[in-house]
Design an enzyme around this catalytic site. Structure first.
Site, PDB file in Angstrom:
ATOM      1  N   ASP A  13       6.673   5.394  -4.395  1.00 34.38           N
ATOM      2  CA  ASP A  13       7.036   3.507  -4.852  1.00 34.38           C
ATOM      3  C   ASP A  13       8.130   3.024  -3.454  1.00 34.38           C
ATOM      4  O   ASP A  13       9.602   2.195  -3.506  1.00 34.38           O
ATOM      5  CB  ASP A  13       7.994   3.204  -6.112  1.00 34.38           C
ATOM      6  CG  ASP A  13       6.942   3.225  -6.914  1.00 34.38           C
ATOM      7  OD1 ASP A  13       6.180   2.488  -6.749  1.00 34.38           O
ATOM      8  OD2 ASP A  13       7.330   3.265  -7.918  1.00 34.38           O
ATOM      9  N   ASP A  48      -0.606  -0.313  -9.098  1.00 34.43           N
ATOM     10  CA  ASP A  48       0.749  -0.388  -8.880  1.00 34.43           C
ATOM     11  C   ASP A  48       1.321  -0.574  -7.318  1.00 34.43           C
ATOM     12  O   ASP A  48       1.940  -0.846  -6.635  1.00 34.43           O
ATOM     13  CB  ASP A  48       2.098  -0.147  -9.403  1.00 34.43           C
ATOM     14  CG  ASP A  48       2.020   0.736 -10.544  1.00 34.43           C
ATOM     15  OD1 ASP A  48       0.962   0.913 -11.621  1.00 34.43           O
ATOM     16  OD2 ASP A  48       3.053   0.373 -11.650  1.00 34.43           O
ATOM     17  N   THR A  56      -4.229   5.662 -18.940  1.00 38.33           N
ATOM     18  CA  THR A  56      -3.269   4.100 -18.389  1.00 38.33           C
ATOM     19  C   THR A  56      -1.688   5.069 -18.710  1.00 38.33           C
ATOM     20  O   THR A  56      -1.226   7.049 -18.971  1.00 38.33           O
ATOM     21  CB  THR A  56      -2.779   3.441 -19.862  1.00 38.33           C
ATOM     22  OG1 THR A  56      -2.595   2.549 -19.205  1.00 38.33           O
ATOM     23  CG2 THR A  56      -2.647   4.503 -21.524  1.00 38.33           C
ATOM     24  N   ARG A  63       0.312  -5.842 -16.454  1.00 39.01           N
ATOM     25  CA  ARG A  63       1.852  -5.568 -16.051  1.00 39.01           C
ATOM     26  C   ARG A  63       0.801  -5.324 -14.292  1.00 39.01           C
ATOM     27  O   ARG A  63       1.272  -5.828 -13.088  1.00 39.01           O
ATOM     28  CB  ARG A  63       3.095  -4.542 -15.060  1.00 39.01           C
ATOM     29  CG  ARG A  63       4.468  -5.395 -14.102  1.00 39.01           C
ATOM     30  CD  ARG A  63       5.515  -5.469 -14.101  1.00 39.01           C
ATOM     31  NE  ARG A  63       5.740  -4.350 -14.609  1.00 39.01           N
ATOM     32  CZ  ARG A  63       5.832  -3.751 -15.962  1.00 39.01           C
ATOM     33  NH1 ARG A  63       5.771  -4.530 -17.331  1.00 39.01           N
ATOM     34  NH2 ARG A  63       6.639  -2.727 -15.883  1.00 39.01           N
ATOM     35  N   TRP A 108       0.063  -6.697 -11.033  1.00 33.41           N
ATOM     36  CA  TRP A 108       0.110  -6.255  -9.720  1.00 33.41           C
ATOM     37  C   TRP A 108      -1.417  -5.478  -9.156  1.00 33.41           C
ATOM     38  O   TRP A 108      -1.091  -6.335  -7.418  1.00 33.41           O
ATOM     39  CB  TRP A 108       0.800  -4.517  -9.977  1.00 33.41           C
ATOM     40  CG  TRP A 108       1.810  -4.252 -10.352  1.00 33.41           C
ATOM     41  CD1 TRP A 108       1.831  -3.243 -11.564  1.00 33.41           C
ATOM     42  CD2 TRP A 108       3.243  -4.701 -10.367  1.00 33.41           C
ATOM     43  NE1 TRP A 108       3.087  -2.816 -11.358  1.00 33.41           N
ATOM     44  CE2 TRP A 108       4.174  -4.121 -10.634  1.00 33.41           C
ATOM     45  CE3 TRP A 108       3.831  -5.629  -9.559  1.00 33.41           C
ATOM     46  CZ2 TRP A 108       5.482  -4.331 -10.643  1.00 33.41           C
ATOM     47  CZ3 TRP A 108       4.646  -5.752  -9.223  1.00 33.41           C
ATOM     48  CH2 TRP A 108       6.473  -5.308  -9.794  1.00 33.41           C
ATOM     49  N   SER A 161       8.596  -0.316 -20.662  1.00 28.36           N
ATOM     50  CA  SER A 161       7.004   0.655 -21.336  1.00 28.36           C
ATOM     51  C   SER A 161       7.108   0.491 -22.682  1.00 28.36           C
ATOM     52  O   SER A 161       8.666   0.696 -23.122  1.00 28.36           O
ATOM     53  CB  SER A 161       7.119   2.193 -20.595  1.00 28.36           C
ATOM     54  OG  SER A 161       7.249   2.496 -19.307  1.00 28.36           O
TER      55      SER A 161
HETATM   56  N1  GLY Z   1       5.060  -0.110 -11.024  1.00 29.27           N
HETATM   57  C1  GLY Z   1       6.336   0.551 -12.639  1.00 29.27           C
HETATM   58  C2  GLY Z   1       6.517  -0.463 -13.478  1.00 29.27           C
HETATM   59  O1  GLY Z   1       5.628  -1.272 -13.190  1.00 29.27           O
HETATM   60  O2  GLY Z   1       6.973  -0.265 -14.397  1.00 29.27           O
END
Ligand code: GLY
Length: 388
Positions: free
Chosen positions: A101, A161, A221, A233, A237, A349
């Site tokens: 990231d 992502d 996932t 999400r 992304w 999450s």
């Molecule tokens: N990149 C992790 C999220 O979008 O939660």
């Protein structure tokens, strides 16, 4: 049913007004978040501070830079540069950077600082981060490994992502003159398009690859509901990430994929245009929303609107304006007493019987949700030089 039919569009004046509300909130947050970062998500709608050690720490500095661009106040610049120093320190000491990231962290925190002020330590930090990402490229399978020890059998995978991490590489290629950044970004996206986008335009969150053959092993996932559903999400992304890569590369394959993932997203929205956290859920389900997915998608639509012929651009702008109108009216924070964030009802999450995540930040403000909401409003109100 087309849920966009008859929905109002956010006007430029309304976008400016909403952006100014954000700028006010960012200004109020400066004392708390200049020597500290903002946690990935709020707790009862209030962000606590955190150390600069999460994957999400770049979004708050990104908000500070967007506020600086809108308002010009020196306090924003001062905070943005203090935070850029913290990101250089993080890069030099390698604090919690053993993952992919780098773009989420260093694009809004340091590429933005460099582009807006020419602050050299920010450029240095961003180039170090780009180098770290490059080192995560796996030639067998051709992808950037998302998480964990490089080559570890239980982590030989990439995630959707990562498309948002690629702009750091395009930037680094131009900045350093080293073509590997761009070449490997191109290889990664080719792998991602081959495996992550299903025939119906939905997406796998993560894809495991075979360490011997480089072929796809399976889609799975982490944060979505089910391996075979589409995490909202992740879909967002994909939409924004493909638009950004299309700006740099202009490969028609990226544009075609953008339209497919967008079409799937648009058909899975409830009436107020803000998705549930996974696109398996539809109107009436008692599940939380992820408002951040709507903001990310609006950014993708507005990015692509700048790259396509007028009729198509008008359609993308309209979809983005309608999405933003719903976010401003029904999701944005109106009262600073209620929250120190910008947008309510994000989901980081959520645990399901089928996924592997740890539950965190459900129906809360989420740091990237706030950042991309501000970016989308900035984009809607006029010309803007992207940080990505
Ligand atoms: N990149 C992790 C999220 O979008 O939660």
């Amino acid at each position: 049913m087309n849920v966009f039919e008859g929905k109002p569009v956010l006007s430029q004046a309304q976008a400016r007004q909403a952006l100014d509300v954000c700028v006010g909130q960012v200004r109020r947050n400066l004392p708390k978040f200049t020597r500290a970062c903002q946690n990935h998500s709020s707790i009862h709608n209030v962000y606590p501070p955190c150390d600069n050690d999460q994957w999400t720490c770049g979004f708050w500095p990104g908000e500070v830079w967007l506020a600086y661009e809108r308002d010009g106040g020196e306090a924003f610049k001062t905070t943005g540069l203090i935070l850029a120093d913290s990101f250089l320190d993080r890069a030099e000491r390698g604090v919690a950077l053993d993952h992919h990231d780098m773009g989420f962290l260093y694009t809004p925190a340091c590429v933005a600082a460099w582009k807006l002020t020419g602050y050299e330590p920010a450029r240095r930090a961003a180039l170090m981060a780009a180098g770290r990402l490059l080192a995560r490229f796996q030639p067998v399978g051709e992808f950037f490994q998302a998480w964990g020890e490089l080559g570890a059998p239980d982590n030989y995978r990439y995630i959707i992502d990562c498309l948002l991490n690629l702009p750091l590489l395009y930037w680094a290629a131009d900045e350093s003159g080293d073509p590997r950044y761009r070449t490997l970004a191109g290889r990664h996206i080719a792998t991602c398009l081959r495996h992550s986008v299903r025939d119906d335009g939905s997406t796998f969150h993560t894809v495991f690859m075979d360490r011997e053959t480089g072929r796809m092993s399976r889609g799975a996932t982490c944060q979505g509901y089910h391996d075979n559903s589409s995490w909202a999400r992740g879909q967002a992304w994909a939409i924004y990430g493909l638009a950004l890569s299309y700006r740099y590369v202009r490969d028609p394959v990226y544009k075609e994929a953008f339209d497919r993932v967008l079409a799937y997203y648009l058909t899975r929205l409830p009436d107020d245009l803000v998705p549930y956290w996974d696109m398996i859920f539809t109107s009436g389900d008692a599940e939380p929303r992820d408002s951040s997915s709507a903001s990310i998608t609006a950014c993708g639509l507005l990015e692509m609107a700048g790259l396509t012929p007028p009729a198509e651009a008008r359609r993308y702008r309209r979809l983005a304006g309608q999405t933003l109108k719903s976010l401003v009216d029904h999701y944005s924070v109106k009262n600073p007493e209620e929250s120190n964030g910008l947008v309510l009802h994000g989901t980081y999450s959520k645990k399901s019987p089928y996924n592997t995540c740890t539950q965190e930040g459900v129906d809360e403000c989420v740091s990237w949700g706030d950042y991309f909401y501000m970016e989308a409003l900035t984009r809607l109100r006029g010309r803007w030089e992207p940080y990505w």
